[in-house]
Design a protein around this motif. Sequence first.
Motif, PDB file in Angstrom:
ATOM      1  N   LYS A 102     -26.318  61.890  60.505  1.00  0.00           N
ATOM      2  CA  LYS A 102     -25.249  61.541  59.573  1.00  0.00           C
ATOM      3  C   LYS A 102     -25.711  60.497  58.560  1.00  0.00           C
ATOM      4  O   LYS A 102     -25.510  60.652  57.351  1.00  0.00           O
ATOM      5  CB  LYS A 102     -24.037  61.036  60.352  1.00  0.00           C
ATOM      6  N   GLU A 103     -26.319  59.404  59.041  1.00  0.00           N
ATOM      7  CA  GLU A 103     -26.757  58.344  58.142  1.00  0.00           C
ATOM      8  C   GLU A 103     -27.851  58.822  57.196  1.00  0.00           C
ATOM      9  O   GLU A 103     -27.866  58.474  56.021  1.00  0.00           O
ATOM     10  CB  GLU A 103     -27.259  57.149  58.959  1.00  0.00           C
ATOM     11  N   SER A 106     -26.272  60.872  54.537  1.00  0.00           N
ATOM     12  CA  SER A 106     -25.530  60.022  53.607  1.00  0.00           C
ATOM     13  C   SER A 106     -26.470  59.363  52.608  1.00  0.00           C
ATOM     14  O   SER A 106     -26.171  59.277  51.411  1.00  0.00           O
ATOM     15  CB  SER A 106     -24.748  58.955  54.384  1.00  0.00           C
ATOM     16  N   ASN A 107     -27.626  58.911  53.086  1.00  0.00           N
ATOM     17  CA  ASN A 107     -28.598  58.295  52.187  1.00  0.00           C
ATOM     18  C   ASN A 107     -29.165  59.308  51.201  1.00  0.00           C
ATOM     19  O   ASN A 107     -29.393  58.996  50.031  1.00  0.00           O
ATOM     20  CB  ASN A 107     -29.732  57.668  52.995  1.00  0.00           C
ATOM     21  N   GLY A 110     -26.581  59.891  48.634  1.00  0.00           N
ATOM     22  CA  GLY A 110     -26.591  58.753  47.711  1.00  0.00           C
ATOM     23  C   GLY A 110     -27.743  58.824  46.729  1.00  0.00           C
ATOM     24  O   GLY A 110     -27.591  58.495  45.552  1.00  0.00           O
ATOM     25  N   PRO A 162     -29.213  50.592  51.713  1.00  0.00           N
ATOM     26  CA  PRO A 162     -29.199  52.046  51.907  1.00  0.00           C
ATOM     27  C   PRO A 162     -28.483  52.737  50.752  1.00  0.00           C
ATOM     28  O   PRO A 162     -27.454  52.244  50.253  1.00  0.00           O
ATOM     29  CB  PRO A 162     -28.443  52.219  53.230  1.00  0.00           C
ATOM     30  N   ASN A 163     -29.005  53.858  50.325  1.00  0.00           N
ATOM     31  CA  ASN A 163     -28.407  54.564  49.199  1.00  0.00           C
ATOM     32  C   ASN A 163     -27.021  55.121  49.515  1.00  0.00           C
ATOM     33  O   ASN A 163     -26.285  55.502  48.606  1.00  0.00           O
ATOM     34  CB  ASN A 163     -29.323  55.704  48.746  1.00  0.00           C
ATOM     35  N   SER A 164     -26.651  55.152  50.806  1.00  0.00           N
ATOM     36  CA  SER A 164     -25.315  55.610  51.169  1.00  0.00           C
ATOM     37  C   SER A 164     -24.236  54.686  50.612  1.00  0.00           C
ATOM     38  O   SER A 164     -23.077  55.082  50.485  1.00  0.00           O
ATOM     39  CB  SER A 164     -25.185  55.699  52.695  1.00  0.00           C
ATOM     40  N   LEU A 167     -22.031  55.838  47.769  1.00  0.00           N
ATOM     41  CA  LEU A 167     -20.900  56.723  48.030  1.00  0.00           C
ATOM     42  C   LEU A 167     -19.636  55.957  48.396  1.00  0.00           C
ATOM     43  O   LEU A 167     -18.539  56.517  48.329  1.00  0.00           O
ATOM     44  CB  LEU A 167     -21.244  57.700  49.167  1.00  0.00           C
ATOM     45  N   THR A 168     -19.783  54.700  48.788  1.00  0.00           N
ATOM     46  CA  THR A 168     -18.637  53.958  49.315  1.00  0.00           C
ATOM     47  C   THR A 168     -18.347  52.654  48.580  1.00  0.00           C
ATOM     48  O   THR A 168     -17.277  52.090  48.777  1.00  0.00           O
ATOM     49  CB  THR A 168     -18.863  53.636  50.804  1.00  0.00           C
TER      50      THR A 168
END
Length: 295
Positions: A102-103, A106-107, A110, A162-164, A167-168
């Motif tokens: 998942k992580e 997400s990265n 991103g 982190p590039n995720s 997204l947030t």
Amino acid sequence: MMNWPELSALLGAFAHTEPGRMIATLASVSVAAIVWRISKKRARLSSSTILDVEHRRGNLVLAKNLIMAATLLAVGSIWATKIAGAALSLAAVAGAVLIVSKEFLSNVLGSAMLAISRPYRVGDFIEMGDAKGRVLDTDLLVTTIAETLAGNQLTGRTAVLPNSLLLTHPVKNLTATGAYVINLLNIAASPSEDLLSLEKALLQAAREVCSPWLADADRHLKQLESRDLVNLPSAEPRVLLELHCAHEVTLVLRYSCRPNDRVKVEQAILRAFLQHRGAMPGRQPRDARVLAEVA
């Protein structure tokens, strides 16, 4: 000699092959890129009013979204059979992949957002989450920044984001205008002081320090306005008064400079302001207290 029905049948058969799909995809993307360039060129025509600029920008955004949707629809139609087969093949393992990685995904998403929208580049000063600094490196998973404090002063530490987070969390690009940026300098004063004289002294200090590059900065900002169809402030120093409480008035100076010179220019303006303030009629040395903070 080959007649038209035979040629059509041959082209139809070629279109269902892998090379045919690739050529059709490249043609669709090329047409979309050409239409987008034409739309941007027409939208960048000179505008006389702010409302006209906003109207053109709205039309440009609408055209971009329509072009992207049409291109995705065309590419999806070309590869429809392949996409359906790949979706069936991946459905069995998609759940396990999402749970395990998942992580990582997400990265990666991103990173895709970073590549498509380009909210920042290497060398930009950004704020993302609780971190603030200058971008040193970006890769598939993380963004590395050199941490800074107020006034873009480097601390000597680095932070890996982190590039995720793209997204947030919202991203603030403090150097989005490129060669020249707009900065704010807050100076606190007592309501009992001569605020008009303080404003005049602050403006005089800013103009003395910034005068060598004001013309270039103003020209640069106007070029950005014409290119990106946005409304940017003037490079000329301006002072606004803010009254947050009854015991303190804040003079907010807006000035322009190069991104790497922000700290140096800020300190030069403060020193010049203190000199002008100390020379004000009736000014006593014991009252020369300035609280400054970079916004």
